[in-house]
Design an enzyme around this catalytic site. Structure first.
Site, PDB file in Angstrom:
ATOM      1  N   HIS A 159       0.808  -1.215   0.000  1.00  0.00           N
ATOM      2  CA  HIS A 159       0.000   0.000   0.000  1.00  0.00           C
ATOM      3  C   HIS A 159       0.844   1.269   0.000  1.00  0.00           C
ATOM      4  CE1 HIS A 159       0.466  -0.030   4.479  1.00  0.00           C
ATOM      5  NE2 HIS A 159       0.324   1.285   4.321  1.00  0.00           N
ATOM      6  N   ASP A 197      -0.158  -7.551   1.697  1.00  0.00           N
ATOM      7  CA  ASP A 197       0.366  -6.179   1.660  1.00  0.00           C
ATOM      8  C   ASP A 197       1.899  -6.219   1.669  1.00  0.00           C
ATOM      9  OD1 ASP A 197       0.512  -3.463   1.683  1.00  0.00           O
ATOM     10  OD2 ASP A 197      -0.003  -3.238   3.818  1.00  0.00           O
ATOM     11  N   SER A 251       4.505   2.633   7.747  1.00  0.00           N
ATOM     12  CA  SER A 251       4.075   1.542   6.859  1.00  0.00           C
ATOM     13  C   SER A 251       5.204   1.093   5.937  1.00  0.00           C
ATOM     14  CB  SER A 251       2.890   2.002   6.001  1.00  0.00           C
ATOM     15  OG  SER A 251       1.719   1.974   6.759  1.00  0.00           O
TER      16      SER A 251
END
Lengths: 248, 439
Positions: free
Chosen positions: A40, A93, A198
């Site tokens: 992502h 992910d 992230s």
């Protein structure tokens, strides 16, 4: 990173800072031409970002000292089963960035090891999460230019699942927890990864050698009580990682 | 029209009495004229004879004639004591013709029917050369040398003479004799007897370049000489030995010059006598041997092969370097070396040198380095050691890898590996650790 500390120099040499447009994400060095991150981070509006827009920094702990990217992306490889169309599906992910030029490793830049394929993570093992994401002080989020880290234990899947269900029950849309994810954090909250982290590493240590157990993926809030951070379970993707590297 | 070959007499044939093997009829007068090619004689062999036996073969008879001369008159049976039977002995005609006449009377014995005869003939080459000298005083068939050939003979003459137009006798003529065989025998005309006067003979011994002629005169040497106060002179008769680039030598007297090593591949002998005096002449054997080349010498760190005691024309030598050394000539490396001893007694190439080989700069090692442990300038047997930049890289399986410069000019490890080692990154081991003292 909430509730963490600033990392001393050369303590997390695999940490990568990615800046993509205005956003900031993390990554980790896994080979001299490869960076691993979350899918992502490199997908925007359901489309992979252009490799030219990805700036890659590594080797220093203070973003202010990084005047130009350390490396440039040659190609981006998103896991083929990552289909987060509504921003509520973080299954698979994971992504790999191939660099244009190989990196020479030193004390400040070093790859992190990969787990054995299908490795299992024992509940309670303490992992090292790091990143340049938001920090928190007195419930207020702050931006930071320093690499922060926090030590978080692996949380039992059931406990994590219950935590997420409780959020759902409260009427909020949250992603599903899958077998390709695991959770880490403390029930009392305070210590967690946060926005901007992230793609960064959740590293477990085995006899002094750190290996990439997870990739910072998603979570409900940051460091909230009864909530846990959710991480991509890297051991489930070792086959895909090797295959992608060999084929590219 | 068609060309037919000339009629050539047969080389062999068979003759049988009329109606053989049936009894021959009475009152016969049968004649066979056998012939074979010129230079051959006829050998007639009876395979069977059964003619009525009578004393002197009076009644029935087979008469064999050569040029009208009776060679034999035969009758009877090979197993009977009567008559005159040739038995197993063939009849040889002096020349290439033979006549057979078979006569029978009008009366045959009633109880025994004679079948006649069967004979085979074949041409036999006449060795004209071994025939005795004719008694008519015309002399031998050939004055000097007779060579028998099939069906004929050829006369030839010794060196110094040539065949006259009669193809039989020889006349003195000894110019232009060239001897090019590696060894031979020469002698003056008529040797060991005195030749006719006024002889002027030239003998040229000329062999391939690279060979040396040695003359070996026989002891029986006699060329008229004159003794003067200055010593022996050869004013009228002489044998002059001429070797290129040297003063000619005039020989005469009664003492053989023995062995003369000419050191040349060409020697000219001129034999001269005038119209007076007496020289019985000379003879010699000549031989040749190959020119010598000097020993080629030694090559440092190399070997010259073969290594005989002497080197001769057309001998080859080869040079090989010791292990770890390479052949160099005029600053250039050569793959192999051979040199030949030339006809002038020199090697066609000078000896090369053996230089130590080197393996070149060792391949650099990415994320590592190389250190010289021993040796000089990457030369043979030099040892290097690769290392990886620790603690960030490591060799898989070992700390350091040693490579040696081998004779194939490759850096090889102890495991005979040629390729450079690989430095593998160390993962997950930071040099600085997050530590907390406080508990």
């Amino acid at each position: 990173i909430t509730g963490g500390s600033e990392a001393p120099e050369n303590t997390i040499p695999w940490q990568v800072l990615l800046t993509i447009s205005a956003g900031r994400g993390g990554g980790m060095v896994i080979a001299n031409r490869w960076i691993m991150t979350a899918a992502h981070v490199v997908v925007h509006n359901n489309l992979p970002v252009s490799s030219e827009t990805v700036h890659i920094y590594m080797g220093l702990n203070d973003v202010k000292t990084l005047d130009h990217p350390t490396a440039y992306a040659a190609s981006i490889h998103i896991h083929p089963n990552y289909t987060n169309t509504n921003n509520l599906d973080f299954n698979n992910d994971i992504a790999l960035i191939k660099l244009k030029d190989p990196i020479t490793f030193n004390a400040s830049i070093m790859p992190i090891c990969l787990p054995e394929e299908r490795d299992t993570y024992l509940t309670g093992l303490i992992g090292l999460v790091s990143g340049y994401g938001l920090t928190k002080n007195n419930s207020r989020l702050f931006s930071t230019n320093k690499l922060n880290y926090v030590l978080l234990p692996v949380v039992e899947d059931n406990i994590c699942a219950k935590s997420i269900t409780s959020v759902k029950d409260a009427g909020k849309d949250v992603p599903n927890l899958t077998n390709n994810m695991f959770c880490a954090g403390r029930p009392e909250g305070g210590k967690d990864s946060c926005q901007g982290d992230s793609g960064g590493p959740y590293a477990l240590s085995d006899h002094g050698r750190f290996w990439a157990a997870g990739i910072v993926s998603w979570g409900v809030g940051c460091g909230e009580k009864g909530r846990y951070g959710v991480y991509t379970r890297v051991a489930n993707y070792v086959g895909w990682i090797k295959k992608t590297m060999q084929e590219n | 029209s068609m060309w037919l070959p000339d009629s050539v007499p047969a080389m062999y044939g068979e003759v049988q009495s009329p109606e053989y093997p049936q009894p021959y009829p009475p009152n016969l007068q049968e004649q066979w004229d056998l012939s074979v090619p010129e230079g051959y004689q006829i050998r007639l062999t009876f395979t069977h004879m059964d003619i009525e036996a009578s004393p002197g073969c009076y009644y029935d008879a087979l008469t064999v004639l050569y040029n009208g001369k009776v060679l034999g008159r035969f009758c009877g049976h090979e197993n009977s004591a009567d008559g005159h039977h040739p038995g197993n002995h063939p009849i040889l005609s002096p020349g290439n013709k033979l006549t057979l006449i078979f006569q029978t009377d009008n009366n045959n014995p009633e109880r025994h029917q004679n079948v006649g005869f069967s004979a085979q003939y074949q041409a036999i080459d006449i060795d004209e050369c071994s025939a005795p000298e004719p008694v008519d005083g015309s002399g031998p068939l050939c004055a000097q040398i007779c060579l028998n050939i099939l069906g004929s003979y050829i006369c030839s003459c010794h060196h110094g003479y040539e065949l006259r137009s009669d193809q039989r006798t020889c006349v003195l003529s000894c110019g232009g004799g060239i001897f090019d065989e590696p060894e031979g025998h020469l002698f003056s005309p008529g040797y060991p007897n005195s030749p006719p006067h006024s002889v002027s003979c030239q003998y040229i011994i000329s062999v391939e370049s690279g060979f040396i002629i040695t003359l070996n005169f026989s002891d029986n040497f006699h060329i008229e000489s004159v003794n003067t106060e200055q010593g022996t002179k050869c004013p009228y008769h002489w044998l002059q030995v001429t070797i290129p680039d040297r003063e000619p030598i005039k020989l005469c007297g009664a003492k053989s010059p023995g062995l003369i090593v000419t050191n040349s591949n060409t020697v000219t002998l001129d034999y001269h006598t005038d119209e007076e005096g007496l020289s019985n002449g000379w003879s010699l054997d000549y031989s040749t041997h190959r020119v010598n080349c000097p020993p080629p010498g030694n090559v440092v760190k190399g070997r010259v092969t073969p290594n005989p005691t002497q080197f001769f024309y057309r001998d080859y030598i080869f040079v090989r370097c010791d292990q770890g050394y390479k052949l160099m000539m005029n600053g250039q490396e050569i793959e192999s070396f051979s040199a030949m001893c030339q006809s002038n007694g020199q090697w066609h190439l000078p000896l090369p040198e053996c230089h130590i080989i080197d393996c070149g700069e060792p391949q650099p090692l990415l994320n590592g380095g190389v250190t010289f442990l021993s040796g000089f300038q990457n030369q043979y047997r030099s040892v290097i050691q690769y290392h990886c930049n620790e603690p960030f890289y490591y060799f898989f399986g070992s700390l350091n890898v040693n490579f040696t410069c081998e004779s194939d000019r490759k850096w090889r490890s102890n495991n005979d590996v040629v390729v450079s080692p690989l430095c593998i990154p160390v993962c997950g081991q930071p040099t600085n650790h997050i530590t907390g003292i406080q508990r």
